[in-house]
Design a protein around this motif. Sequence first.
Motif, mmCIF file in Angstrom:
data_model
loop_
_atom_site.group_PDB
_atom_site.id
_atom_site.type_symbol
_atom_site.label_atom_id
_atom_site.label_comp_id
_atom_site.label_asym_id
_atom_site.label_seq_id
_atom_site.Cartn_x
_atom_site.Cartn_y
_atom_site.Cartn_z
ATOM 1 N N SER A 126 19.204 89.113 67.793
ATOM 2 C CA SER A 126 19.786 90.313 68.419
ATOM 3 C C SER A 126 20.653 91.060 67.430
ATOM 4 C CB SER A 126 20.624 89.903 69.636
ATOM 5 O OG SER A 126 19.806 89.315 70.631
ATOM 6 N N ARG A 127 21.387 90.304 66.593
ATOM 7 C CA ARG A 127 22.227 90.940 65.583
ATOM 8 C C ARG A 127 21.345 91.695 64.590
ATOM 9 N NH1 ARG A 127 24.226 86.649 63.556
ATOM 10 N NH2 ARG A 127 25.815 86.432 65.177
ATOM 11 N N ARG A 128 20.226 91.131 64.209
ATOM 12 C CA ARG A 128 19.316 91.821 63.279
ATOM 13 C C ARG A 128 18.697 93.053 63.935
ATOM 14 N NH1 ARG A 128 17.739 89.119 58.621
ATOM 15 N NH2 ARG A 128 18.479 86.951 58.475
ATOM 16 N N ARG A 168 20.072 95.003 66.158
ATOM 17 C CA ARG A 168 21.074 96.067 66.153
ATOM 18 C C ARG A 168 21.199 96.708 64.785
ATOM 19 N NH1 ARG A 168 24.257 92.757 69.887
ATOM 20 N NH2 ARG A 168 25.183 91.714 68.084
ATOM 21 N N GLN A 169 21.080 95.894 63.739
ATOM 22 C CA GLN A 169 21.193 96.416 62.380
ATOM 23 C C GLN A 169 19.968 97.213 61.964
ATOM 24 O OE1 GLN A 169 21.870 92.784 60.217
ATOM 25 N NE2 GLN A 169 24.045 92.657 60.797
ATOM 26 N N THR A 170 18.838 96.947 62.620
ATOM 27 C CA THR A 170 17.582 97.572 62.212
ATOM 28 C C THR A 170 17.314 98.898 62.914
ATOM 29 O OG1 THR A 170 16.617 95.413 61.696
ATOM 30 C CG2 THR A 170 15.081 97.218 62.102
ATOM 31 N N ARG A 183 17.633 102.557 64.749
ATOM 32 C CA ARG A 183 18.351 103.762 64.371
ATOM 33 C C ARG A 183 19.552 103.989 65.289
ATOM 34 N NH1 ARG A 183 13.820 108.181 64.848
ATOM 35 N NH2 ARG A 183 14.091 107.416 66.984
ATOM 36 N N GLY A 184 20.447 104.842 64.848
ATOM 37 C CA GLY A 184 21.682 105.052 65.598
ATOM 38 C C GLY A 184 21.461 105.587 66.997
ATOM 39 N N ARG A 192 9.395 96.620 61.490
ATOM 40 C CA ARG A 192 10.736 96.155 61.148
ATOM 41 C C ARG A 192 11.226 95.112 62.168
ATOM 42 N NH1 ARG A 192 11.801 101.699 60.142
ATOM 43 N NH2 ARG A 192 13.171 101.843 61.980
ATOM 44 N N CYS A 204 12.278 91.311 61.430
ATOM 45 C CA CYS A 204 13.567 90.730 61.855
ATOM 46 C C CYS A 204 13.360 89.348 62.462
ATOM 47 C CB CYS A 204 14.246 91.635 62.889
ATOM 48 S SG CYS A 204 14.999 93.125 62.213
ATOM 49 N N THR A 244 14.674 85.837 60.789
ATOM 50 C CA THR A 244 15.571 84.948 61.526
ATOM 51 C C THR A 244 14.967 83.557 61.633
ATOM 52 O OG1 THR A 244 16.342 86.840 62.831
ATOM 53 C CG2 THR A 244 16.853 84.651 63.677
#
Length: 353
Positions: free
Chosen positions: A251-253, A255-257, A259-260, A291, A295, A299
Amino acid sequence: MPVPGPTPLAGAALLCLLFGLLFLALQVRAIFSAQLQQEYVGLVLEAVERADAVRATALSLQDTPAGDTQHRAAYREARIELAARLAALHALITSSPMAAPPLPMSALSPATALGEASGALDSAYAYWRTERDRASADVRERILSVSHTLIALSAIVFGVLITALGMYAKRNRQLLGISNEFEHASLHDPMTGLPNRRKLFAALEGAANALASGMRGSARIAVLYIDLDGFKRVNDTHGHRIGDEFLIAVSRRFRQTVRGGDMVARIGGDEFALLVRDYSSDGELAAIAQRIIACVGETDAQMGLSIVRASIGIASFPDRVNDYWRLVAAADETMYTVKRNGKNGYAFASASA
């Protein structure tokens, strides 16, 4: 040191107000009493002045020669009138609501020596003038005390109001914080911190409304439905603790992947959904799906599992799905198609979905 709560502060303030009001009542009563004393003293002093005027007449006629019968008669009349004035003054003094020295009874007779009557009148004048000054000073002092008490009570009331407003504002902030916490909890997955299904559909409706009103340049929105292939084996083989750690890490990956402007949500278990806004082409959606797959693989490799991969179904509105409420369901159906065809990949929903 603990700060007193609102109840002790309110109790202390109320107690101070009650004592203050009781003190004010006593002071006001004393002021009225002193004013009545002032008025009575004024009456006595007026009677003294009337008697003093008659005494002055008697003194002016006291040394009249014995042969001057007219002035001697006037002197006797003055003495009689002085005795009457002194008797009236004596009656007024004995009726006084406050203790006061009476006039000597001997001074009330016309036969009494003028000097004795005059001395009694002077003594009465001196005493009642002192009483007048004392009563006036007492009234001034009590009025000053009342004004100080009113200032103190006003300060207490103002302080209580300010304290109450401060506590009310603090309580509101606390309630607002609790409300925000509840709202956040109702819209987010407690383990991963990602938005949940409810927040996803709210965001989907907002994106569709914005698209319909022409607020965005893009004419399409899309949902990527993500299922973690092999995740059940992680729980079965390594335990649920490792499974939870995997979900948190992936989940952390995610969020980082993303777009805003996009939103990734946990739908439940090992299923996620990504809402994509303002994309230009299917190629951009395919790149996003790749992507996401990367991720999951990264992980899995980081945790040394070699088990988990991802299958992704992609549905877009309005070109492939004509009702945005069916975007999630269409992407879910397409994801199962990917799983049936070998997993670890992505596919687009058909235009008839």
